[in-house]
Write an enzyme that holds these catalytic residues in place. Structure first.
Site, PDB file in Angstrom:
ATOM      1  NE  ARG A  28      -7.485  -3.166   5.915  1.00 63.52           N
ATOM      2  CZ  ARG A  28      -7.412  -2.010   6.553  1.00 63.52           C
ATOM      3  NH1 ARG A  28      -8.496  -1.477   7.078  1.00 63.52           N
ATOM      4  NH2 ARG A  28      -6.289  -1.363   6.653  1.00 63.52           N
ATOM      5  NE  ARG A  32      -1.009  -1.992   8.982  1.00 61.08           N
ATOM      6  CZ  ARG A  32      -1.798  -1.081   9.517  1.00 61.08           C
ATOM      7  NH1 ARG A  32      -1.283   0.013  10.027  1.00 61.08           N
ATOM      8  NH2 ARG A  32      -3.094  -1.275   9.563  1.00 61.08           N
ATOM      9  NE  ARG A  41       2.943   0.570   3.099  1.00 59.93           N
ATOM     10  CZ  ARG A  41       3.661   1.685   3.063  1.00 59.93           C
ATOM     11  NH1 ARG A  41       4.833   1.699   2.454  1.00 59.93           N
ATOM     12  NH2 ARG A  41       3.205   2.786   3.623  1.00 59.93           N
ATOM     13  CG  ASP A  78      -7.287   2.230   1.549  1.00 59.71           C
ATOM     14  OD1 ASP A  78      -6.986   1.495   2.512  1.00 59.71           O
ATOM     15  OD2 ASP A  78      -7.998   3.248   1.678  1.00 59.71           O
ATOM     16  CE1 TYR A 154     -11.129   7.316   7.289  1.00 60.73           C
ATOM     17  CE2 TYR A 154     -12.956   6.172   6.249  1.00 60.73           C
ATOM     18  CZ  TYR A 154     -11.966   6.222   7.207  1.00 60.73           C
ATOM     19  OH  TYR A 154     -11.821   5.184   8.088  1.00 60.73           O
TER      20      TYR A 154
HETATM   21  O1  CP3 Z   1      -6.563  -7.646   2.657  1.00 59.36           O
HETATM   22  C1  CP3 Z   1      -7.099  -6.552   2.469  1.00 59.36           C
HETATM   23  O2  CP3 Z   1      -8.294  -6.387   2.732  1.00 59.36           O
HETATM   24  C2  CP3 Z   1      -6.249  -5.469   1.899  1.00 59.36           C
HETATM   25  C3  CP3 Z   1      -6.931  -4.431   1.103  1.00 59.36           C
HETATM   26  C4  CP3 Z   1      -7.573  -3.304   1.924  1.00 59.36           C
HETATM   27  C5  CP3 Z   1      -6.872  -2.252   2.587  1.00 59.36           C
HETATM   28  N1  CP3 Z   1      -7.787  -1.378   3.072  1.00 59.36           N
HETATM   29  C6  CP3 Z   1      -5.392  -2.141   2.680  1.00 59.36           C
HETATM   30  C7  CP3 Z   1      -4.786  -1.202   3.651  1.00 59.36           C
HETATM   31  C8  CP3 Z   1      -8.937  -3.072   2.099  1.00 59.36           C
HETATM   32  C9  CP3 Z   1     -10.119  -3.917   1.655  1.00 59.36           C
HETATM   33  C10 CP3 Z   1      -9.058  -1.838   2.823  1.00 59.36           C
HETATM   34  C11 CP3 Z   1     -10.367  -1.238   3.164  1.00 59.36           C
HETATM   35  C12 CP3 Z   1     -10.417   0.012   3.946  1.00 59.36           C
HETATM   36  N2  CP3 Z   1      -9.533   1.058   3.936  1.00 59.36           N
HETATM   37  C13 CP3 Z   1     -11.504   0.365   4.780  1.00 59.36           C
HETATM   38  C14 CP3 Z   1     -12.753  -0.453   5.010  1.00 59.36           C
HETATM   39  C15 CP3 Z   1     -12.519  -1.593   5.943  1.00 59.36           C
HETATM   40  C16 CP3 Z   1     -12.283  -1.198   7.373  1.00 59.36           C
HETATM   41  O3  CP3 Z   1     -11.238  -1.613   7.875  1.00 59.36           O
HETATM   42  O4  CP3 Z   1     -13.117  -0.531   7.976  1.00 59.36           O
HETATM   43  C17 CP3 Z   1     -11.199   1.629   5.338  1.00 59.36           C
HETATM   44  C18 CP3 Z   1     -12.065   2.403   6.311  1.00 59.36           C
HETATM   45  C19 CP3 Z   1      -9.961   2.052   4.776  1.00 59.36           C
HETATM   46  C20 CP3 Z   1      -9.253   3.356   4.992  1.00 59.36           C
HETATM   47  C21 CP3 Z   1      -7.911   3.155   5.586  1.00 59.36           C
HETATM   48  N3  CP3 Z   1      -6.811   2.649   4.905  1.00 59.36           N
HETATM   49  C22 CP3 Z   1      -7.478   3.445   6.907  1.00 59.36           C
HETATM   50  C23 CP3 Z   1      -8.365   4.029   8.004  1.00 59.36           C
HETATM   51  C24 CP3 Z   1      -6.116   3.098   7.003  1.00 59.36           C
HETATM   52  C25 CP3 Z   1      -5.183   3.296   8.166  1.00 59.36           C
HETATM   53  C26 CP3 Z   1      -5.493   2.429   9.315  1.00 59.36           C
HETATM   54  C27 CP3 Z   1      -5.337   0.957   9.007  1.00 59.36           C
HETATM   55  O5  CP3 Z   1      -6.299   0.219   9.246  1.00 59.36           O
HETATM   56  O6  CP3 Z   1      -4.293   0.567   8.516  1.00 59.36           O
HETATM   57  C28 CP3 Z   1      -5.734   2.555   5.756  1.00 59.36           C
HETATM   58  C29 CP3 Z   1      -4.387   2.038   5.376  1.00 59.36           C
HETATM   59  C30 CP3 Z   1      -4.315   0.647   4.849  1.00 59.36           C
HETATM   60  N4  CP3 Z   1      -5.173   0.075   3.954  1.00 59.36           N
HETATM   61  C31 CP3 Z   1      -3.282  -0.293   5.144  1.00 59.36           C
HETATM   62  C32 CP3 Z   1      -3.570  -1.451   4.402  1.00 59.36           C
HETATM   63  C33 CP3 Z   1      -2.778  -2.720   4.342  1.00 59.36           C
HETATM   64  C34 CP3 Z   1      -2.086  -0.037   6.055  1.00 59.36           C
HETATM   65  C35 CP3 Z   1      -1.118   0.905   5.420  1.00 59.36           C
HETATM   66  C36 CP3 Z   1       0.271   0.339   5.200  1.00 59.36           C
HETATM   67  O7  CP3 Z   1       0.449  -0.871   5.041  1.00 59.36           O
HETATM   68  O8  CP3 Z   1       1.186   1.162   5.143  1.00 59.36           O
END
Ligand code: CP3
Length: 346
Positions: A28, A32, A41, A78, A154
């Site tokens: 990640r 943010r 964003r 994602d 999910y």
């Molecule tokens: O640098 C990176 O890795 C960015 C790419 C990326 C995102 N999500 C962007 C994201 C990757 C590789 C993921 C993987 C992801 N997404 C996982 C597996 C890794 C982990 O953290 O366990 C999971 C379970 C998700 C599902 C997911 N997406 C959740 C639970 C959430 C909300 C909570 C959170 O951690 O933000 C997201 C949203 C998300 N995915 C954001 C980002 C940058 C935030 C949303 C936003 O910017 O508005």
């Protein structure tokens, strides 16, 4: 082998070659905690819209590379774009995380497409294609997907829960239906990863963020077996691309991955002892991890000691420096810079 790609330290480590200093990337690493991410964003209509706009995703992928000089970039997307492409309704509520229309029964499952709508995922492939030339020569490009179990959890619950209880209950009550969903995800994820590799991903990571909530027998059935099937399918078509598996929370069951052909590296969560992982996994599997994301938030001595312990603990093996889980939004940028200085200077 002296092919050009082994000049990238990240790929060399994945090939099992110990590096003098471990290559570094952070799960990640885009997102943010970076003001430049928050800025682009804020202009998007929704998070999914952002994910489906290559100009945005190319920029978000590059931002942490420019700032910190990581050894690998990960496609900005994602894991939940796959359910979206399978026809399930997916939204992201600001501050609350993902919301999906839960799959409650056979009728819900039958509404899914048999194959992803590839047109919906084209922006991800275009992003990878553009990144091939936009990245510095020594930086590797990682594609990814969620593991079948994590994505299914999910899809059933419709959201993240403390222990993905709804999916576990569903799997006990309706093992055949749940198995059909897992099979659908194995096939769709394999195709998705192969498309990413064709578009330019040089390695892929499979995130099994919820591997740790299952008892041993269910872990074998819903995590290990589907992961092995997914890896075999990708390797059959793209044998040269290394695969990283990240079974979060599965510290005591890592031995179950030791015979998994085609897995180049295991991502380790924060709770795993380096020596214990090394003992459970074959010597030619690289190890990735596992600094506590909270030590990174804390900084100071906790961070320095944490970095040093990770470096020391994994020194005997081919190691990729990473966190044990994703970087937290409140992480100070100076602390990430500290990782780079300390790992590169060590
Ligand atoms: O640098 C990176 O890795 C960015 C790419 C990326 C995102 N999500 C962007 C994201 C990757 C590789 C993921 C993987 C992801 N997404 C996982 C597996 C890794 C982990 O953290 O366990 C999971 C379970 C998700 C599902 C997911 N997406 C959740 C639970 C959430 C909300 C909570 C959170 O951690 O933000 C997201 C949203 C998300 N995915 C954001 C980002 C940058 C935030 C949303 C936003 O910017 O508005």
């Amino acid at each position: 082998m002296t092919s050009a790609k082994f000049q990238k330290p990240f790929l060399a480590a994945l090939a099992g070659q110990r590096q003098p200093r471990p290559p570094v990337w952070l799960m990640r690493q885009a997102g943010r905690y970076l003001p430049e991410y928050r800025e682009i964003r804020a202009r998007a209509k929704s998070f999914l819209d952002f994910c489906y706009t290559p100009a945005s995703t190319v920029e978000a992928t590059l931002q942490p590379i420019r700032r910190f000089g990581f050894d690998a970039a990960i496609l900005f997307s994602d894991i939940l774009v796959l359910p979206d492409a399978l026809g399930q309704r997916v939204t992201f509520e600001t501050g609350e995380g993902p919301r999906l229309e839960p799959i409650a029964d056979a009728a819900g499952f039958s509404r899914l497409r048999s194959e992803p709508d590839w047109e919906r995922l084209t922006p991800a492939f275009e992003t990878l294609d553009r990144l091939k030339t936009a990245l510095p020569a020594e930086v590797a490009l990682i594609g990814f997907c969620g593991a079948p179990w994590t994505v299914a959890s999910y899809m059933i619950a419709g959201r993240g829960t403390p222990d993905q209880g709804p999916a576990r209950l569903f799997a006990y009550r309706h093992p055949e239906l749940f198995g059909a969903l897992i099979d659908r995800l194995v096939d769709a994820s394999a195709d998705y990863l192969v498309h990413q590799i064709v578009a330019g991903a040089e390695a892929v990571q499979i995130f099994d963020s919820w591997a740790g909530v299952l008892p041993p027998a269910e872990f074998e059935r819903w995590c290990v077996a589907p992961l092995a099937a997914l890896v075999a399918k990708v390797k059959a078509r793209e044998p040269g691309t290394p695969i990283i598996a990240f079974p979060r929370g599965a510290a005591s069951q890592l031995g179950k991955f030791s015979g998994m052909k085609g897995v180049a590296a295991i991502g380790l969560d924060t709770a795993v002892e380096p020596a214990a992982a090394a003992a459970m996994l074959p010597g030619d599997m690289a190890l990735q991890g596992n600094l506590d994301p909270l030590a990174l938030v804390a900084g100071g001595r906790a961070l320095d000691e944490g970095i040093d312990r990770v470096l020391e603990g994994f020194r005997p093996r081919a190691h990729i420096f990473n966190l044990g889980h994703g970087i937290l939004p409140e992480t100070p940028i100076a602390h990430v810079e500290r990782i780079m200085a300390r790992v590169r200077g060590a």
